[in-house]
Scaffold this motif. Structure first.
Motif, mmCIF file in Angstrom:
data_model
loop_
_atom_site.group_PDB
_atom_site.id
_atom_site.type_symbol
_atom_site.label_atom_id
_atom_site.label_comp_id
_atom_site.label_asym_id
_atom_site.label_seq_id
_atom_site.Cartn_x
_atom_site.Cartn_y
_atom_site.Cartn_z
ATOM 1 N N GLU A 112 -0.619 -8.735 28.555
ATOM 2 C CA GLU A 112 0.011 -10.026 28.842
ATOM 3 C C GLU A 112 1.528 -9.992 28.749
ATOM 4 N N ASP A 113 2.080 -8.884 28.303
ATOM 5 C CA ASP A 113 3.536 -8.717 28.333
ATOM 6 C C ASP A 113 4.027 -8.245 29.703
ATOM 7 N N THR A 114 3.113 -7.933 30.580
ATOM 8 C CA THR A 114 3.487 -7.494 31.924
ATOM 9 C C THR A 114 4.271 -8.583 32.636
ATOM 10 N N ALA A 115 5.457 -8.224 33.103
ATOM 11 C CA ALA A 115 6.336 -9.205 33.750
ATOM 12 C C ALA A 115 7.598 -8.488 34.228
ATOM 13 N N VAL A 116 8.383 -9.213 34.994
ATOM 14 C CA VAL A 116 9.745 -8.772 35.273
ATOM 15 C C VAL A 116 10.629 -9.346 34.179
ATOM 16 N N TYR A 117 11.403 -8.488 33.543
ATOM 17 C CA TYR A 117 12.265 -8.894 32.439
ATOM 18 C C TYR A 117 13.709 -8.984 32.933
ATOM 19 N N TYR A 118 14.351 -10.105 32.634
ATOM 20 C CA TYR A 118 15.713 -10.376 33.086
ATOM 21 C C TYR A 118 16.657 -10.476 31.889
ATOM 22 N N CYS A 119 17.769 -9.820 32.023
ATOM 23 C CA CYS A 119 18.832 -9.929 31.035
ATOM 24 C C CYS A 119 19.624 -11.214 31.298
ATOM 25 N N TYR A 120 20.156 -11.784 30.222
ATOM 26 C CA TYR A 120 20.865 -13.059 30.309
ATOM 27 C C TYR A 120 22.116 -13.001 29.439
ATOM 28 N N ALA A 121 23.186 -13.585 29.963
ATOM 29 C CA ALA A 121 24.425 -13.659 29.185
ATOM 30 C C ALA A 121 25.054 -15.026 29.384
ATOM 31 N N ARG A 122 25.395 -15.655 28.277
ATOM 32 C CA ARG A 122 26.039 -16.971 28.310
ATOM 33 C C ARG A 122 27.426 -16.827 27.704
ATOM 34 N N LEU A 123 28.421 -16.955 28.568
ATOM 35 C CA LEU A 123 29.797 -16.860 28.094
ATOM 36 C C LEU A 123 30.312 -18.222 27.668
ATOM 37 N N SER A 124 29.867 -19.262 28.358
ATOM 38 C CA SER A 124 30.258 -20.625 28.045
ATOM 39 C C SER A 124 29.238 -21.539 28.707
ATOM 40 N N VAL A 125 29.435 -22.844 28.561
ATOM 41 C CA VAL A 125 28.513 -23.801 29.183
ATOM 42 C C VAL A 125 28.491 -23.623 30.698
ATOM 43 N N THR A 126 29.611 -23.276 31.264
ATOM 44 C CA THR A 126 29.711 -23.177 32.719
ATOM 45 C C THR A 126 29.615 -21.753 33.244
ATOM 46 N N ARG A 127 29.474 -20.790 32.360
ATOM 47 C CA ARG A 127 29.412 -19.389 32.804
ATOM 48 C C ARG A 127 28.174 -18.735 32.200
ATOM 49 N N GLN A 128 27.105 -18.688 33.016
ATOM 50 C CA GLN A 128 25.852 -18.062 32.608
ATOM 51 C C GLN A 128 25.397 -17.126 33.716
ATOM 52 N N TYR A 129 24.896 -15.967 33.333
ATOM 53 C CA TYR A 129 24.559 -14.948 34.321
ATOM 54 C C TYR A 129 23.211 -14.322 33.983
ATOM 55 N N TRP A 130 22.568 -13.847 35.057
ATOM 56 C CA TRP A 130 21.285 -13.156 34.917
ATOM 57 C C TRP A 130 21.331 -11.837 35.677
ATOM 58 N N GLY A 131 20.572 -10.862 35.198
ATOM 59 C CA GLY A 131 20.466 -9.611 35.913
ATOM 60 C C GLY A 131 19.418 -9.682 37.012
ATOM 61 N N GLN A 132 19.201 -8.557 37.672
ATOM 62 C CA GLN A 132 18.258 -8.498 38.787
ATOM 63 C C GLN A 132 16.821 -8.309 38.317
ATOM 64 N N GLY A 133 16.655 -7.890 37.081
ATOM 65 C CA GLY A 133 15.313 -7.746 36.532
ATOM 66 C C GLY A 133 14.815 -6.314 36.528
ATOM 67 N N THR A 134 13.949 -6.025 35.565
ATOM 68 C CA THR A 134 13.298 -4.722 35.481
ATOM 69 C C THR A 134 11.813 -4.949 35.191
ATOM 70 N N GLN A 135 10.975 -4.215 35.895
ATOM 71 C CA GLN A 135 9.530 -4.419 35.793
ATOM 72 C C GLN A 135 8.976 -3.724 34.550
ATOM 73 N N VAL A 136 8.177 -4.457 33.806
ATOM 74 C CA VAL A 136 7.422 -3.885 32.685
ATOM 75 C C VAL A 136 5.947 -4.123 32.977
ATOM 76 N N THR A 137 5.190 -3.043 33.015
ATOM 77 C CA THR A 137 3.765 -3.128 33.280
ATOM 78 C C THR A 137 3.007 -2.468 32.137
ATOM 79 N N VAL A 138 2.089 -3.218 31.550
ATOM 80 C CA VAL A 138 1.275 -2.704 30.446
ATOM 81 C C VAL A 138 -0.178 -2.673 30.920
ATOM 82 N N SER A 139 -0.681 -1.484 31.101
ATOM 83 C CA SER A 139 -2.019 -1.337 31.660
ATOM 84 C C SER A 139 -2.613 -0.010 31.252
ATOM 85 N N SER A 140 -3.932 -0.021 31.046
ATOM 86 C CA SER A 140 -4.632 1.223 30.745
ATOM 87 C C SER A 140 -5.183 1.867 32.002
#
Length: 116
Positions: free
Chosen positions: A88-116
């Motif tokens: 259930e942790d399988t997802a695209v994970y995005y990095c986030y940075a908040r510099l101020s109320v008006t300056r917030q950024y996200w990355g493009q994402g990295t895939q995490v897949t947990v499966s047997s």
């Protein structure tokens, strides 16, 4: 402008670990809060963990005992150590940075897949 680049995703089996990294670059004086969000297929994006510049952390309840967020203020990087991974942790994970109320950024994402 600020760019966030994630790395460290991949395919692992249940119970294994992964460490995600994110580096911020660009027009940065300081970053108030950094963190990670994730989005699984068919689900809304959710906030996984955050860390402030003075080290205060906050976690999604279902990951609190398994994930650890950390950061290097001098290098504008944030990490997410994920242990005891579950399918259930399988997802695209995005990095986030908040510099101020008006300056917030996200990355493009990295895939995490947990499966047997």
């Amino acid at each position: 402008q600020v760019q966030l680049v994630e790395s460290g995703g991949g395919l692992v089996q249940p119970g294994e670990s992964l460490r995600l990294s994110c580096a911020a670059s660009g027009s940065i004086d300081s970053i108030n809060t950094m963190g990670w969000l994730r989005q699984a297929p068919g689900k809304e994006r959710e906030l996984v963990a955050t860390i402030t510049s003075d080290g205060m952390t906050n976690y999604l309840a279902v990951v609190k005992d398994r994930f650890t967020i950390s950061r290097n203020n001098g290098e504008n990087t944030v990490y997410l150590q994920m242990n005891s991974l579950k399918p259930e942790d399988t997802a695209v994970y995005y990095c986030y940075a908040r510099l101020s109320v008006t300056r917030q950024y996200w990355g493009q994402g990295t895939q995490v897949t947990v499966s047997s």
